[in-house]
Write an enzyme that holds these catalytic residues in place. Structure first.
Site, PDB file in Angstrom:
ATOM      1  N   TYR A   1      11.837  10.166 -34.395  1.00  0.00           N
ATOM      2  CA  TYR A   1      11.846   8.776 -34.604  1.00  0.00           C
ATOM      3  C   TYR A   1      13.290   8.412 -34.683  1.00  0.00           C
ATOM      4  O   TYR A   1      13.901   7.244 -34.590  1.00  0.00           O
ATOM      5  CB  TYR A   1      10.940   8.000 -35.825  1.00  0.00           C
ATOM      6  CG  TYR A   1       9.291   8.437 -35.272  1.00  0.00           C
ATOM      7  CD1 TYR A   1       8.960   7.697 -34.693  1.00  0.00           C
ATOM      8  CD2 TYR A   1       8.745   9.669 -35.649  1.00  0.00           C
ATOM      9  CE1 TYR A   1       7.384   7.768 -34.457  1.00  0.00           C
ATOM     10  CE2 TYR A   1       7.481   9.887 -35.437  1.00  0.00           C
ATOM     11  CZ  TYR A   1       6.719   9.018 -34.853  1.00  0.00           C
ATOM     12  OH  TYR A   1       5.501   9.319 -34.648  1.00  0.00           O
TER      13      TYR A   1
ATOM     14  N   CYS B   1       4.274   8.838 -25.996  1.00  0.00           N
ATOM     15  CA  CYS B   1       4.618   8.852 -27.525  1.00  0.00           C
ATOM     16  C   CYS B   1       4.000  10.224 -28.133  1.00  0.00           C
ATOM     17  O   CYS B   1       4.626  10.169 -29.274  1.00  0.00           O
ATOM     18  CB  CYS B   1       3.776   7.675 -28.098  1.00  0.00           C
ATOM     19  SG  CYS B   1       2.327   7.519 -27.708  1.00  0.00           S
TER      20      CYS B   1
ATOM     21  N   GLU C   1       2.010  20.891 -22.576  1.00  0.00           N
ATOM     22  CA  GLU C   1       3.382  20.960 -22.389  1.00  0.00           C
ATOM     23  C   GLU C   1       4.264  22.150 -22.610  1.00  0.00           C
ATOM     24  O   GLU C   1       5.378  22.217 -22.380  1.00  0.00           O
ATOM     25  CB  GLU C   1       4.318  19.825 -22.530  1.00  0.00           C
ATOM     26  CG  GLU C   1       3.516  18.353 -22.043  1.00  0.00           C
ATOM     27  CD  GLU C   1       4.164  17.035 -22.282  1.00  0.00           C
ATOM     28  OE1 GLU C   1       5.268  17.200 -23.037  1.00  0.00           O
ATOM     29  OE2 GLU C   1       3.398  16.156 -22.148  1.00  0.00           O
TER      30      GLU C   1
END
Length: 160
Positions: free
Chosen positions: A97, A128, A155
């Site tokens: 973030y 996200c 992933e």
């Protein structure tokens, strides 16, 4: 007019919403910020939905499919900027973030970025789930932390 269809993923049922040309929303049923579905017209045969379902099939099979269809998230100018950065995070990689905040301005707070990330209306396609806390550890995910873990595993991303 907005159209909808469902996709049954290995990690839960997903609602997809389109304006007929672009994907405007992708949410796991039951997640935070799930939209009202009162004014949606169900249309399982919409061309973009067929294309996105194939994309999801490939994604959940561990492939890195290219997004070759339009995404049209709706939000404030700030949120759109954050979601654009999310869209640029490569498959299998992550940002924090704080890193996203610093890309926006020297004075931007990670908490403000977190609020925008939490309201991302197009889960997975605008990734996200690839955003981590400042220490590189998992933090919240509107679809649930268990789903975030599974998406990162798909992933092949190491999880701390």
């Amino acid at each position: 007019m907005y159209f909808s269809t469902d996709y049954i993923s290995p990690i839960g049922k997903i609602l997809m919403v389109s304006d007929g040309e672009a994907i405007c929303g992708v949410w796991f049923y039951g997640q935070k910020h799930f939209p009202s579905v009162d004014n949606l017209v169900n249309d399982d045969d919409l061309a973009i939905f067929k294309k996105v379902k194939i994309w999801f099939d490939d994604y959940f099979d561990g492939l890195n499919p290219e997004i070759d269809f339009k995404l049209r998230p709706e939000g404030s100018e700030f949120r759109l900027k954050v979601w654009k950065i999310l869209s640029e995070i490569p498959y299998g990689e992550t940002l924090t973030y704080g890193e996203i905040a610093s890309r926006l301005s020297k004075t931007m707070s990670a908490q403000a970025v977190g609020g925008a990330v939490a309201h991302n209306p197009i889960s997975i396609l605008i990734p996200c789930h690839r955003v981590l806390g400042s220490d590189g550890k998992l933090t919240g995910y509107a679809g649930g932390i268990d789903r975030k873990i599974e998406l990162l595993k798909i992933e092949k991303r190491e999880i701390i």
